[in-house]
Design an enzyme around this catalytic site. Structure first.
Site, PDB file in Angstrom:
ATOM      1  N   LYS A 115     -84.590  -3.768  72.635  1.00 54.97           N
ATOM      2  CA  LYS A 115     -83.438  -4.057  72.860  1.00 54.97           C
ATOM      3  C   LYS A 115     -82.623  -4.503  71.784  1.00 54.97           C
ATOM      4  O   LYS A 115     -80.732  -3.890  72.248  1.00 54.97           O
ATOM      5  CB  LYS A 115     -83.204  -5.291  73.286  1.00 54.97           C
ATOM      6  CG  LYS A 115     -84.213  -4.542  74.942  1.00 54.97           C
ATOM      7  CD  LYS A 115     -83.850  -6.422  75.903  1.00 54.97           C
ATOM      8  CE  LYS A 115     -84.473  -5.752  77.072  1.00 54.97           C
ATOM      9  NZ  LYS A 115     -84.428  -7.422  77.832  1.00 54.97           N
ATOM     10  N   LYS A 197     -91.204   7.411  82.069  1.00 55.15           N
ATOM     11  CA  LYS A 197     -90.929   7.097  84.266  1.00 55.15           C
ATOM     12  C   LYS A 197     -89.614   6.732  84.607  1.00 55.15           C
ATOM     13  O   LYS A 197     -88.401   6.837  83.486  1.00 55.15           O
ATOM     14  CB  LYS A 197     -91.616   5.325  83.716  1.00 55.15           C
ATOM     15  CG  LYS A 197     -91.751   4.593  84.200  1.00 55.15           C
ATOM     16  CD  LYS A 197     -92.211   3.356  83.647  1.00 55.15           C
ATOM     17  CE  LYS A 197     -91.638   1.871  84.478  1.00 55.15           C
ATOM     18  NZ  LYS A 197     -91.818   0.995  83.750  1.00 55.15           N
ATOM     19  N   LYS A 200     -84.571   2.458  85.608  1.00 57.19           N
ATOM     20  CA  LYS A 200     -83.045   2.312  86.453  1.00 57.19           C
ATOM     21  C   LYS A 200     -82.163   2.534  85.700  1.00 57.19           C
ATOM     22  O   LYS A 200     -80.947   2.332  86.558  1.00 57.19           O
ATOM     23  CB  LYS A 200     -82.820   0.740  87.641  1.00 57.19           C
ATOM     24  CG  LYS A 200     -83.280  -0.674  86.182  1.00 57.19           C
ATOM     25  CD  LYS A 200     -83.758  -1.557  87.108  1.00 57.19           C
ATOM     26  CE  LYS A 200     -84.369  -2.499  86.384  1.00 57.19           C
ATOM     27  NZ  LYS A 200     -84.147  -3.900  86.969  1.00 57.19           N
TER      28      LYS A 200
END
Ligand code: TRP
Length: 334
Positions: A115, A197, A200
């Site tokens: 992040k 994967k 979203k």
């Protein structure tokens, strides 16, 4: 333990639109757990502001997520569904636990590194201590089990370390939580890159099925799903695209891969894609209908928010008072 039941805690962030992966991998499995566990499911809005948010958008998304929990089948009488920001104990415990967590431990967190790289212009202290807030979520309710995906395992490990460290100093204050692995919660992969994967935050909208996608969109996305040129429907790692379609089909129908392979043997990829698309659309439609109904019922949702925040606060305060005493804060005068 609450009323003789083990405690389960989990949370989701209200950022991004939930995908079929979130539904089949998490939400849909949660529904079955409330008989066995005392369940807390939080919309973790405190975590969300570790990256910059548009305030009105965050508020709207948080409410939608909470509504979606219910629409997906979680009974708010049996499960404590609440906003993290409505229970101040999360932030209070988080401060205390910050003082029992080492910089070196937090520095090793891979999600922080990812992040920080992604938001290089806003590497704030909250992003760094994010795992401590997550530990506080879990420990505040004395959770025995936490259903988490592999990407959150490192955070659960640090939660256990913090709990054990605290207990070693002050006695048995916290329950040390375990990861909960439900019945083969299948990992749903991207439709455009089945090695990855379903996420979203994928920029390619065709890679993910969103819970709110209408039937036409669902079918169109499945038609475009990336497969291979083998030309046979088999359940094997060498054909990740087909395997993923079969996994999705099985997760929606409760069938075993073998059964599904038999069903589609001799058929073409086009037929498989259509069948999976229709199956998924049929699973999502009732959730969407329920979501639309619930969204209109402001009074009902407001009641759930109020009652469950009260319930969460009750249990949170119990743990917090104990912790505050242990570390040496003065008793409250009542
Ligand atoms: N960090 C988790 C995620 O991004 C969300 C979360 C916050 C959570 N607190 C939690 C998950 C406590 C399980 C338990 O997915």
């Amino acid at each position: 333990m609450i009323d003789g039941k083990k405690v389960l805690f989990s949370g989701m962030q209200a950022t991004g639109n939930l995908t079929l992966g979130n539904y089949l991998g998490a939400l849909n499995n949660w529904i079955t757990l409330s008989d066995e566990y005392e369940c807390f499911y939080s919309v973790v809005d405190l975590h969300s502001i570790t990256v910059r948010q548009e305030p009105s958008e965050l508020r709207k998304r948080a409410r939608n997520l909470l509504t979606l929990y219910i629409a997906a089948g979680l009974d708010p009488e049996k499960n404590c569904i609440y906003y993290q920001s409505h229970v101040s104990g999360h932030a209070e415990l988080s401060w205390i636990l910050n003082c029992f967590t080492y910089m070196g431990e937090l520095n090793r967190m891979t999600q922080f590194k990812d992040k920080a790289a992604k938001h290089a212009d806003n590497i704030n202290a909250g992003l760094f201590t994010y795992p401590v807030l997550m530990a506080s979520d879990i420990l505040l309710y004395q959770a025995d089990v936490v259903p988490v995906g592999v990407d959150q395992m490192q955070h659960l490990e640090i939660t256990r370390d913090i709990a054990q460290r605290f207990n070693a100093i002050y006695g048995d204050v916290f329950t040390v939580p375990e990861a909960y692995f439900g019945k083969a919660g299948r990992k749903i992969m991207s439709l455009q890159n089945p090695e990855k994967k379903m996420s979203k935050s994928d920029e390619n909208v065709n890679a993910s099925i969103y819970l709110m996608d209408d039937t036409d969109t669902v079918i169109r996305k499945f038609k475009r799903a990336v497969t291979d040129s083998e030309g046979q429907i088999a359940y094997r790692d060498e054909q990740p695209g087909i395997k993923n379609l079969l996994d999705i089909y099985c997760a929606c129908t409760n069938k075993e891969p073998e059964e599904a392979v038999n069903e589609f043997s001799g058929k073409g990829y086009g037929e498989l894609k259509m069948a999976v698309g229709e199956t998924v659309a049929n699973v999502l439609a009732p959730v969407q209908t329920r979501f639309a109904e619930l969204s209109k019922d402001k009074q009902y949702i407001d009641g759930v928010i109020k009652n469950n925040a009260q319930k969460a606060n009750y249990y949170a305060a119990k743990t917090l008072r104990k912790v505050q005493r242990k570390v040496g804060f003065p008793d409250r005068i009542r």
